[in-house]
Design a protein around this motif. Structure first.
Motif, PDB file in Angstrom:
ATOM      1  N   TYR A   1     -48.558  61.033 -11.744  1.00  0.00           N
ATOM      2  CA  TYR A   1     -48.072  60.873 -13.108  1.00  0.00           C
ATOM      3  C   TYR A   1     -49.120  61.277 -14.125  1.00  0.00           C
ATOM      4  CZ  TYR A   1     -50.447  56.447 -12.233  1.00  0.00           C
ATOM      5  OH  TYR A   1     -51.360  55.498 -11.864  1.00  0.00           O
ATOM      6  N   ALA A   2     -50.364  61.415 -13.684  1.00  0.00           N
ATOM      7  CA  ALA A   2     -51.438  61.807 -14.599  1.00  0.00           C
ATOM      8  C   ALA A   2     -52.060  63.096 -14.078  1.00  0.00           C
ATOM      9  CB  ALA A   2     -52.480  60.702 -14.707  1.00  0.00           C
ATOM     10  N   ASP A   3     -51.478  64.222 -14.472  1.00  0.00           N
ATOM     11  CA  ASP A   3     -52.025  65.511 -14.059  1.00  0.00           C
ATOM     12  C   ASP A   3     -53.131  65.975 -14.995  1.00  0.00           C
ATOM     13  OD1 ASP A   3     -50.369  65.996 -16.200  1.00  0.00           O
ATOM     14  OD2 ASP A   3     -49.450  67.791 -15.340  1.00  0.00           O
ATOM     15  N   ARG A   4     -53.455  65.112 -15.964  1.00  0.00           N
ATOM     16  CA  ARG A   4     -54.555  65.301 -16.922  1.00  0.00           C
ATOM     17  C   ARG A   4     -54.787  63.933 -17.552  1.00  0.00           C
ATOM     18  NH1 ARG A   4     -49.928  68.203 -19.198  1.00  0.00           N
ATOM     19  NH2 ARG A   4     -48.814  66.614 -20.319  1.00  0.00           N
ATOM     20  N   GLU A   5     -55.765  63.813 -18.407  1.00  0.00           N
ATOM     21  CA  GLU A   5     -55.998  62.533 -19.072  1.00  0.00           C
ATOM     22  C   GLU A   5     -54.839  62.239 -20.020  1.00  0.00           C
ATOM     23  OE1 GLU A   5     -59.473  60.188 -21.531  1.00  0.00           O
ATOM     24  OE2 GLU A   5     -59.902  62.097 -20.582  1.00  0.00           O
ATOM     25  N   VAL A   6     -54.312  61.031 -19.926  1.00  0.00           N
ATOM     26  CA  VAL A   6     -53.152  60.629 -20.724  1.00  0.00           C
ATOM     27  C   VAL A   6     -53.325  59.179 -21.184  1.00  0.00           C
ATOM     28  CG1 VAL A   6     -51.489  62.196 -19.619  1.00  0.00           C
ATOM     29  CG2 VAL A   6     -51.897  59.934 -18.636  1.00  0.00           C
ATOM     30  N   PHE A   7     -52.458  58.779 -22.097  1.00  0.00           N
ATOM     31  CA  PHE A   7     -52.328  57.377 -22.436  1.00  0.00           C
ATOM     32  C   PHE A   7     -51.175  56.814 -21.604  1.00  0.00           C
ATOM     33  CE2 PHE A   7     -54.149  58.411 -26.758  1.00  0.00           C
ATOM     34  CZ  PHE A   7     -55.334  57.732 -26.553  1.00  0.00           C
ATOM     35  N   GLY A   8     -51.409  55.679 -20.966  1.00  0.00           N
ATOM     36  CA  GLY A   8     -50.347  54.979 -20.255  1.00  0.00           C
ATOM     37  C   GLY A   8     -49.811  53.885 -21.160  1.00  0.00           C
ATOM     38  N   LEU A   9     -48.519  53.930 -21.446  1.00  0.00           N
ATOM     39  CA  LEU A   9     -47.871  52.904 -22.262  1.00  0.00           C
ATOM     40  C   LEU A   9     -46.988  52.055 -21.359  1.00  0.00           C
ATOM     41  CD1 LEU A   9     -48.327  55.486 -24.217  1.00  0.00           C
ATOM     42  CD2 LEU A   9     -46.931  54.157 -25.763  1.00  0.00           C
ATOM     43  N   VAL A  10     -47.388  50.813 -21.132  1.00  0.00           N
ATOM     44  CA  VAL A  10     -46.613  49.881 -20.319  1.00  0.00           C
ATOM     45  C   VAL A  10     -45.785  49.048 -21.279  1.00  0.00           C
ATOM     46  CG1 VAL A  10     -46.684  48.034 -18.608  1.00  0.00           C
ATOM     47  CG2 VAL A  10     -48.462  49.807 -18.616  1.00  0.00           C
ATOM     48  N   MET A  11     -44.475  49.190 -21.181  1.00  0.00           N
ATOM     49  CA  MET A  11     -43.551  48.490 -22.070  1.00  0.00           C
ATOM     50  C   MET A  11     -42.818  47.415 -21.272  1.00  0.00           C
ATOM     51  SD  MET A  11     -41.803  51.667 -24.040  1.00  0.00           S
ATOM     52  CE  MET A  11     -42.737  52.718 -25.132  1.00  0.00           C
ATOM     53  N   LEU A  12     -42.795  46.217 -21.817  1.00  0.00           N
ATOM     54  CA  LEU A  12     -42.085  45.118 -21.177  1.00  0.00           C
ATOM     55  C   LEU A  12     -40.844  44.801 -21.992  1.00  0.00           C
ATOM     56  CD1 LEU A  12     -42.006  42.978 -18.920  1.00  0.00           C
ATOM     57  CD2 LEU A  12     -43.271  41.463 -20.471  1.00  0.00           C
ATOM     58  N   PHE A  13     -39.684  44.986 -21.381  1.00  0.00           N
ATOM     59  CA  PHE A  13     -38.401  44.714 -22.013  1.00  0.00           C
ATOM     60  C   PHE A  13     -37.774  43.477 -21.393  1.00  0.00           C
ATOM     61  CE2 PHE A  13     -38.884  49.254 -22.740  1.00  0.00           C
ATOM     62  CZ  PHE A  13     -38.451  49.396 -24.040  1.00  0.00           C
ATOM     63  N   HIS A  14     -37.007  42.779 -22.183  1.00  0.00           N
ATOM     64  CA  HIS A  14     -36.232  41.628 -21.714  1.00  0.00           C
ATOM     65  C   HIS A  14     -34.762  42.021 -21.765  1.00  0.00           C
ATOM     66  CE1 HIS A  14     -35.494  37.394 -20.949  1.00  0.00           C
ATOM     67  NE2 HIS A  14     -34.486  37.471 -21.788  1.00  0.00           N
ATOM     68  N   GLN A  15     -33.997  41.655 -20.749  1.00  0.00           N
ATOM     69  CA  GLN A  15     -32.572  41.972 -20.762  1.00  0.00           C
ATOM     70  C   GLN A  15     -31.771  40.920 -20.028  1.00  0.00           C
ATOM     71  OE1 GLN A  15     -32.275  45.710 -18.252  1.00  0.00           O
ATOM     72  NE2 GLN A  15     -30.560  44.557 -17.424  1.00  0.00           N
ATOM     73  N   GLN A  16     -30.522  40.852 -20.363  1.00  0.00           N
ATOM     74  CA  GLN A  16     -29.582  39.996 -19.659  1.00  0.00           C
ATOM     75  C   GLN A  16     -29.221  40.666 -18.334  1.00  0.00           C
ATOM     76  OE1 GLN A  16     -28.540  36.872 -20.851  1.00  0.00           O
ATOM     77  NE2 GLN A  16     -30.242  37.375 -22.213  1.00  0.00           N
ATOM     78  N   ARG A  17     -28.865  39.860 -17.346  1.00  0.00           N
ATOM     79  CA  ARG A  17     -28.436  40.395 -16.048  1.00  0.00           C
ATOM     80  C   ARG A  17     -26.919  40.496 -16.026  1.00  0.00           C
ATOM     81  NH1 ARG A  17     -32.142  37.924 -11.207  1.00  0.00           N
ATOM     82  NH2 ARG A  17     -34.128  38.473 -12.141  1.00  0.00           N
ATOM     83  N   THR A  18     -26.430  41.470 -16.754  1.00  0.00           N
ATOM     84  CA  THR A  18     -24.994  41.743 -16.778  1.00  0.00           C
ATOM     85  C   THR A  18     -24.809  43.239 -16.566  1.00  0.00           C
ATOM     86  OG1 THR A  18     -24.904  42.193 -19.157  1.00  0.00           O
ATOM     87  CG2 THR A  18     -24.615  39.877 -18.453  1.00  0.00           C
ATOM     88  N   PRO A  19     -23.649  43.638 -16.078  1.00  0.00           N
ATOM     89  CA  PRO A  19     -23.396  45.078 -15.932  1.00  0.00           C
ATOM     90  C   PRO A  19     -23.531  45.828 -17.258  1.00  0.00           C
ATOM     91  CG  PRO A  19     -21.798  43.831 -14.663  1.00  0.00           C
ATOM     92  CD  PRO A  19     -22.572  42.833 -15.491  1.00  0.00           C
ATOM     93  N   LYS A  20     -23.067  45.225 -18.346  1.00  0.00           N
ATOM     94  CA  LYS A  20     -23.154  45.875 -19.654  1.00  0.00           C
ATOM     95  C   LYS A  20     -24.615  46.061 -20.078  1.00  0.00           C
ATOM     96  CE  LYS A  20     -21.736  45.378 -24.467  1.00  0.00           C
ATOM     97  NZ  LYS A  20     -21.046  44.537 -25.449  1.00  0.00           N
ATOM     98  N   ALA A  21     -25.426  45.024 -19.925  1.00  0.00           N
ATOM     99  CA  ALA A  21     -26.846  45.120 -20.301  1.00  0.00           C
ATOM    100  C   ALA A  21     -27.572  46.121 -19.407  1.00  0.00           C
ATOM    101  CB  ALA A  21     -27.505  43.752 -20.226  1.00  0.00           C
ATOM    102  N   GLU A  22     -27.235  46.140 -18.133  1.00  0.00           N
ATOM    103  CA  GLU A  22     -27.863  47.077 -17.208  1.00  0.00           C
ATOM    104  C   GLU A  22     -27.494  48.520 -17.563  1.00  0.00           C
ATOM    105  OE1 GLU A  22     -30.200  48.605 -14.238  1.00  0.00           O
ATOM    106  OE2 GLU A  22     -30.231  46.647 -15.188  1.00  0.00           O
ATOM    107  N   ALA A  23     -26.237  48.747 -17.904  1.00  0.00           N
ATOM    108  CA  ALA A  23     -25.805  50.093 -18.289  1.00  0.00           C
ATOM    109  C   ALA A  23     -26.525  50.551 -19.561  1.00  0.00           C
ATOM    110  CB  ALA A  23     -24.293  50.116 -18.492  1.00  0.00           C
ATOM    111  N   LYS A  24     -26.657  49.641 -20.510  1.00  0.00           N
ATOM    112  CA  LYS A  24     -27.357  49.970 -21.753  1.00  0.00           C
ATOM    113  C   LYS A  24     -28.833  50.272 -21.482  1.00  0.00           C
ATOM    114  CE  LYS A  24     -26.191  47.765 -25.559  1.00  0.00           C
ATOM    115  NZ  LYS A  24     -26.102  46.771 -26.644  1.00  0.00           N
ATOM    116  N   MET A  25     -29.452  49.488 -20.585  1.00  0.00           N
ATOM    117  CA  MET A  25     -30.850  49.724 -20.217  1.00  0.00           C
ATOM    118  C   MET A  25     -31.009  51.077 -19.541  1.00  0.00           C
ATOM    119  SD  MET A  25     -34.044  48.826 -20.110  1.00  0.00           S
ATOM    120  CE  MET A  25     -34.130  47.088 -20.508  1.00  0.00           C
ATOM    121  N   GLN A  26     -30.062  51.442 -18.690  1.00  0.00           N
ATOM    122  CA  GLN A  26     -30.172  52.731 -18.010  1.00  0.00           C
ATOM    123  C   GLN A  26     -30.122  53.885 -19.004  1.00  0.00           C
ATOM    124  OE1 GLN A  26     -27.876  53.349 -14.502  1.00  0.00           O
ATOM    125  NE2 GLN A  26     -28.345  55.528 -14.431  1.00  0.00           N
TER     126      GLN A  26
END
Length: 175
Positions: A87-112
């Protein structure tokens, strides 16, 4: 500001904890005890000159899909010459994002859909995304992010011609 608040009101474990001490806590302390919701990690690797352009796109995409972004950690990532699907074929910034979501098909589809859009934003500025998380990237996005994938899967088929070792990642992206 978060660190100052933790020092005043008691830290992540419910009492005063130094950041290095948190590593000595049992992982059950951070366990999700809510079966109806979960936290999802995303990680994007962006060339330094493209960081502002990527963040500008994120400011549009995340609210559009009502992403509940809890925090972002930014780190400097040096070029990786060891991994095949790097994922780092050169020097890069890694941005780790933490999201919260409901465990529903609708929330999962929106997350995708939001994830596909964030991956597209990273690709548009010359970046990549981290593979081990969910398989939300389209096969086309995967191929663009990891151009060495064709050779990787050819080697996989060479050393495992009967397909004994498979997983969902292989099934989705090896075709």
């Amino acid at each position: 500001m978060r660190w100052q608040l933790e020092k005043i009101v008691g830290g992540e474990a419910g009492n005063q904890v130094l950041r290095n001490q948190i590593l000595n806590r049992p992982s059950t302390l951070f366990e999700n005890r809510h079966q109806t919701e979960t936290d999802i990690l995303h990680e994007y690797f962006i060339p330094p000159k493209s960081l502002e352009a990527f963040l500008t796109r994120c400011r549009t995409i995340i609210p559009q899909y009502e992403g509940d972004l809890l925090n972002v950690t930014v780190r400097n990532v040096h070029e990786d010459n060891d991994s095949f699907l790097r994922y780092a074929d050169r020097e890069v910034f890694g941005l780790v994002m933490l999201f919260h979501q409901q465990r529903t098909p609708k929330a999962e589809a929106k997350m995708q859909v939001m994830t596909e859009q964030l991956i597209e934003a990273a690709l548009a500025v010359g970046g990549r995304y981290y593979l081990p998380y969910r398989l939300h990237a389209t096969p086309e996005q995967f191929r663009r992010a990891y151009p060495q994938a064709a050779k990787f899967f050819a080697l996989k088929r060479k050393y495992d011609p009967d397909g004994v070792f498979q997983n969902y990642f292989y099934q989705k992206y090896s075709r």
